[in-house]
Design a protein around this motif. Structure first.
Motif, PDB file in Angstrom:
ATOM      1  N   ARG A 123       0.834  -1.199   0.000  1.00 56.16           N
ATOM      2  CA  ARG A 123       0.000   0.000   0.000  1.00 56.16           C
ATOM      3  C   ARG A 123       0.871   1.252   0.000  1.00 56.16           C
ATOM      4  O   ARG A 123       1.844   1.357   0.746  1.00 56.16           O
ATOM      5  CB  ARG A 123      -0.913  -0.004   1.217  1.00 56.16           C
ATOM      6  N   GLY A 124       0.523   2.186  -0.858  1.00 53.16           N
ATOM      7  CA  GLY A 124       1.211   3.458  -0.916  1.00 53.16           C
ATOM      8  C   GLY A 124       2.458   3.484  -1.790  1.00 53.16           C
ATOM      9  O   GLY A 124       3.058   4.531  -1.965  1.00 53.16           O
ATOM     10  N   ARG A 125       2.847   2.353  -2.322  1.00 56.89           N
ATOM     11  CA  ARG A 125       4.025   2.331  -3.183  1.00 56.89           C
ATOM     12  C   ARG A 125       3.629   2.459  -4.642  1.00 56.89           C
ATOM     13  O   ARG A 125       2.622   1.904  -5.079  1.00 56.89           O
ATOM     14  CB  ARG A 125       4.805   1.024  -3.022  1.00 56.89           C
ATOM     15  N   GLN A 126       4.455   3.144  -5.378  1.00 56.46           N
ATOM     16  CA  GLN A 126       4.309   3.202  -6.827  1.00 56.46           C
ATOM     17  C   GLN A 126       4.832   1.885  -7.398  1.00 56.46           C
ATOM     18  O   GLN A 126       5.681   1.226  -6.788  1.00 56.46           O
ATOM     19  CB  GLN A 126       5.121   4.371  -7.400  1.00 56.46           C
ATOM     20  N   SER A 127       4.332   1.526  -8.562  1.00 62.03           N
ATOM     21  CA  SER A 127       4.822   0.304  -9.187  1.00 62.03           C
ATOM     22  C   SER A 127       5.244   0.575 -10.622  1.00 62.03           C
ATOM     23  O   SER A 127       4.803   1.546 -11.242  1.00 62.03           O
ATOM     24  CB  SER A 127       3.752  -0.793  -9.156  1.00 62.03           C
ATOM     25  N   VAL A 128       6.113  -0.291 -11.094  1.00 64.49           N
ATOM     26  CA  VAL A 128       6.519  -0.283 -12.493  1.00 64.49           C
ATOM     27  C   VAL A 128       6.391  -1.703 -13.009  1.00 64.49           C
ATOM     28  O   VAL A 128       6.520  -2.667 -12.254  1.00 64.49           O
ATOM     29  CB  VAL A 128       7.976   0.221 -12.678  1.00 64.49           C
ATOM     30  N   LYS A 129       6.124  -1.829 -14.286  1.00 62.62           N
ATOM     31  CA  LYS A 129       6.065  -3.151 -14.914  1.00 62.62           C
ATOM     32  C   LYS A 129       7.485  -3.611 -15.216  1.00 62.62           C
ATOM     33  O   LYS A 129       8.305  -2.834 -15.713  1.00 62.62           O
ATOM     34  CB  LYS A 129       5.264  -3.100 -16.212  1.00 62.62           C
ATOM     35  N   ILE A 130       7.753  -4.862 -14.889  1.00 64.99           N
ATOM     36  CA  ILE A 130       9.071  -5.436 -15.194  1.00 64.99           C
ATOM     37  C   ILE A 130       8.897  -6.757 -15.926  1.00 64.99           C
ATOM     38  O   ILE A 130       7.936  -7.487 -15.688  1.00 64.99           O
ATOM     39  CB  ILE A 130       9.911  -5.662 -13.915  1.00 64.99           C
ATOM     40  N   PRO A 131       9.823  -7.082 -16.817  1.00 63.29           N
ATOM     41  CA  PRO A 131       9.784  -8.415 -17.435  1.00 63.29           C
ATOM     42  C   PRO A 131      10.230  -9.448 -16.411  1.00 63.29           C
ATOM     43  O   PRO A 131      11.014  -9.140 -15.506  1.00 63.29           O
ATOM     44  CB  PRO A 131      10.798  -8.292 -18.578  1.00 63.29           C
ATOM     45  N   VAL A 132       9.708 -10.658 -16.557  1.00 65.61           N
ATOM     46  CA  VAL A 132      10.107 -11.747 -15.666  1.00 65.61           C
ATOM     47  C   VAL A 132      10.365 -13.015 -16.466  1.00 65.61           C
ATOM     48  O   VAL A 132       9.835 -13.199 -17.550  1.00 65.61           O
ATOM     49  CB  VAL A 132       9.053 -12.031 -14.563  1.00 65.61           C
ATOM     50  N   GLN A 133      11.196 -13.869 -15.864  1.00 64.96           N
ATOM     51  CA  GLN A 133      11.469 -15.176 -16.435  1.00 64.96           C
ATOM     52  C   GLN A 133      11.151 -16.245 -15.397  1.00 64.96           C
ATOM     53  O   GLN A 133      11.258 -16.009 -14.197  1.00 64.96           O
ATOM     54  CB  GLN A 133      12.944 -15.278 -16.856  1.00 64.96           C
ATOM     55  N   ASN A 134      10.782 -17.404 -15.879  1.00 62.28           N
ATOM     56  CA  ASN A 134      10.462 -18.529 -15.010  1.00 62.28           C
ATOM     57  C   ASN A 134      11.734 -19.148 -14.443  1.00 62.28           C
ATOM     58  O   ASN A 134      12.691 -19.421 -15.176  1.00 62.28           O
ATOM     59  CB  ASN A 134       9.668 -19.570 -15.801  1.00 62.28           C
ATOM     60  N   PHE A 135      11.737 -19.375 -13.130  1.00 60.15           N
ATOM     61  CA  PHE A 135      12.915 -19.878 -12.431  1.00 60.15           C
ATOM     62  C   PHE A 135      13.400 -21.215 -12.985  1.00 60.15           C
ATOM     63  O   PHE A 135      14.595 -21.411 -13.220  1.00 60.15           O
ATOM     64  CB  PHE A 135      12.629 -19.996 -10.933  1.00 60.15           C
ATOM     65  N   LYS A 136      12.486 -22.160 -13.191  1.00 55.15           N
ATOM     66  CA  LYS A 136      12.894 -23.476 -13.698  1.00 55.15           C
ATOM     67  C   LYS A 136      13.564 -23.355 -15.069  1.00 55.15           C
ATOM     68  O   LYS A 136      14.557 -24.041 -15.344  1.00 55.15           O
ATOM     69  CB  LYS A 136      11.695 -24.425 -13.779  1.00 55.15           C
ATOM     70  N   LYS A 137      13.046 -22.475 -15.916  1.00 53.78           N
ATOM     71  CA  LYS A 137      13.647 -22.275 -17.239  1.00 53.78           C
ATOM     72  C   LYS A 137      15.029 -21.639 -17.120  1.00 53.78           C
ATOM     73  O   LYS A 137      15.948 -22.000 -17.865  1.00 53.78           O
ATOM     74  CB  LYS A 137      12.734 -21.418 -18.115  1.00 53.78           C
ATOM     75  N   VAL A 138      15.172 -20.719 -16.171  1.00 53.85           N
ATOM     76  CA  VAL A 138      16.474 -20.091 -15.932  1.00 53.85           C
ATOM     77  C   VAL A 138      17.488 -21.145 -15.494  1.00 53.85           C
ATOM     78  O   VAL A 138      18.618 -21.195 -15.993  1.00 53.85           O
ATOM     79  CB  VAL A 138      16.352 -18.957 -14.881  1.00 53.85           C
ATOM     80  N   ILE A 139      17.077 -22.008 -14.574  1.00 52.12           N
ATOM     81  CA  ILE A 139      17.956 -23.077 -14.086  1.00 52.12           C
ATOM     82  C   ILE A 139      18.355 -24.011 -15.231  1.00 52.12           C
ATOM     83  O   ILE A 139      19.525 -24.372 -15.382  1.00 52.12           O
ATOM     84  CB  ILE A 139      17.271 -23.889 -12.955  1.00 52.12           C
ATOM     85  N   ASN A 140      17.380 -24.392 -16.040  1.00 48.66           N
ATOM     86  CA  ASN A 140      17.662 -25.297 -17.154  1.00 48.66           C
ATOM     87  C   ASN A 140      18.571 -24.664 -18.201  1.00 48.66           C
ATOM     88  O   ASN A 140      19.402 -25.344 -18.802  1.00 48.66           O
ATOM     89  CB  ASN A 140      16.369 -25.777 -17.799  1.00 48.66           C
ATOM     90  N   GLU A 141      18.416 -23.363 -18.415  1.00 43.96           N
ATOM     91  CA  GLU A 141      19.244 -22.682 -19.416  1.00 43.96           C
ATOM     92  C   GLU A 141      20.691 -22.498 -18.942  1.00 43.96           C
ATOM     93  O   GLU A 141      21.631 -22.761 -19.676  1.00 43.96           O
ATOM     94  CB  GLU A 141      18.653 -21.314 -19.757  1.00 43.96           C
ATOM     95  N   TRP A 142      20.867 -22.041 -17.709  1.00 45.98           N
ATOM     96  CA  TRP A 142      22.203 -21.646 -17.244  1.00 45.98           C
ATOM     97  C   TRP A 142      22.923 -22.717 -16.426  1.00 45.98           C
ATOM     98  O   TRP A 142      24.132 -22.654 -16.269  1.00 45.98           O
ATOM     99  CB  TRP A 142      22.112 -20.347 -16.446  1.00 45.98           C
ATOM    100  N   LYS A 143      22.195 -23.661 -15.859  1.00 43.31           N
ATOM    101  CA  LYS A 143      22.766 -24.770 -15.081  1.00 43.31           C
ATOM    102  C   LYS A 143      23.783 -24.319 -14.021  1.00 43.31           C
ATOM    103  O   LYS A 143      24.921 -24.795 -13.982  1.00 43.31           O
ATOM    104  CB  LYS A 143      23.374 -25.800 -16.015  1.00 43.31           C
ATOM    105  N   PRO A 144      23.350 -23.426 -13.126  1.00 45.15           N
ATOM    106  CA  PRO A 144      24.268 -22.981 -12.073  1.00 45.15           C
ATOM    107  C   PRO A 144      24.484 -24.087 -11.042  1.00 45.15           C
ATOM    108  O   PRO A 144      23.635 -24.962 -10.874  1.00 45.15           O
ATOM    109  CB  PRO A 144      23.524 -21.805 -11.431  1.00 45.15           C
ATOM    110  N   ASN A 145      25.613 -24.047 -10.356  1.00 44.93           N
ATOM    111  CA  ASN A 145      25.817 -24.963  -9.241  1.00 44.93           C
ATOM    112  C   ASN A 145      25.878 -24.205  -7.917  1.00 44.93           C
ATOM    113  O   ASN A 145      26.228 -24.772  -6.889  1.00 44.93           O
ATOM    114  CB  ASN A 145      27.022 -25.875  -9.444  1.00 44.93           C
TER     115      ASN A 145
END
Length: 164
Positions: A123-145
């Motif tokens: 409540r009371g905060r301004q918002s902005v639209k941001i792009p987002v990516q799905n976590f599972k897809k990020v994990i599958n793409e980058w394969k961090p350890n």
């Protein structure tokens, strides 16, 4: 390491926490940044964790930061510390949901707090639209350890989405 900061903001506090107090490593648990070669940094803020991981010897850090001013300062700090060859910077949020491409990011009020922006309506905060990516897809793409997530409560949904 050297960091550009915004005067009288949480930037100085995050440097104190991450760099000086070493909050992301735990000697007593034998947990060190150097033990992962590829880190995923979700909630990159101004780049303190990203730069610390690079400085600790990792080969790559994939860093997500959706807020524009933080992202610009993150980019500056990665370049200032000469880590651009090790870092992939992505101006986006990361979420558990698989079927959305953008969300609202609720920005902290005032000029001091630069690291408590959230995708949860405040409540009371301004918002902005941001792009987002799905976590599972990020994990599958980058394969961090190694994964560091500091995204103001959205970690819970992401962790729940990973349950078998």
């Amino acid at each position: 390491m050297d960091f550009e900061t915004r005067e009288n903001t949480t930037d100085q506090k995050v440097i104190e926490e991450v760099i000086k107090r070493n909050c992301y490593e735990r000697k007593k648990d034998n947990f060190f940044l150097k033990d992962a070669s590829v880190w995923l940094d979700v909630g990159g803020n101004i780049g303190t964790f990203t730069c610390k991981a690079c400085n600790s010897g990792c080969s790559k850090v994939i860093t997500f930061e959706p807020e524009e001013d933080n992202f610009n300062l993150l980019t500056t700090n990665v370049i200032k510390n000469n880590f651009q060859d090790k870092v992939v910077l992505i101006q986006s949020g990361v979420v558990a949901q698989d079927n959305i491409e953008e969300v609202e990011l609720f920005i902290c009020k005032g000029d001091y707090n630069k690291y408590r922006h959230t995708i949860f309506k405040k409540r009371g905060r301004q918002s902005v639209k941001i792009p987002v990516q799905n976590f599972k897809k990020v994990i599958n793409e980058w394969k961090p350890n190694g994964i560091k997530m500091d995204i103001e409560g959205a970690e819970i949904d992401i962790l729940d989405s990973m349950k078998p």
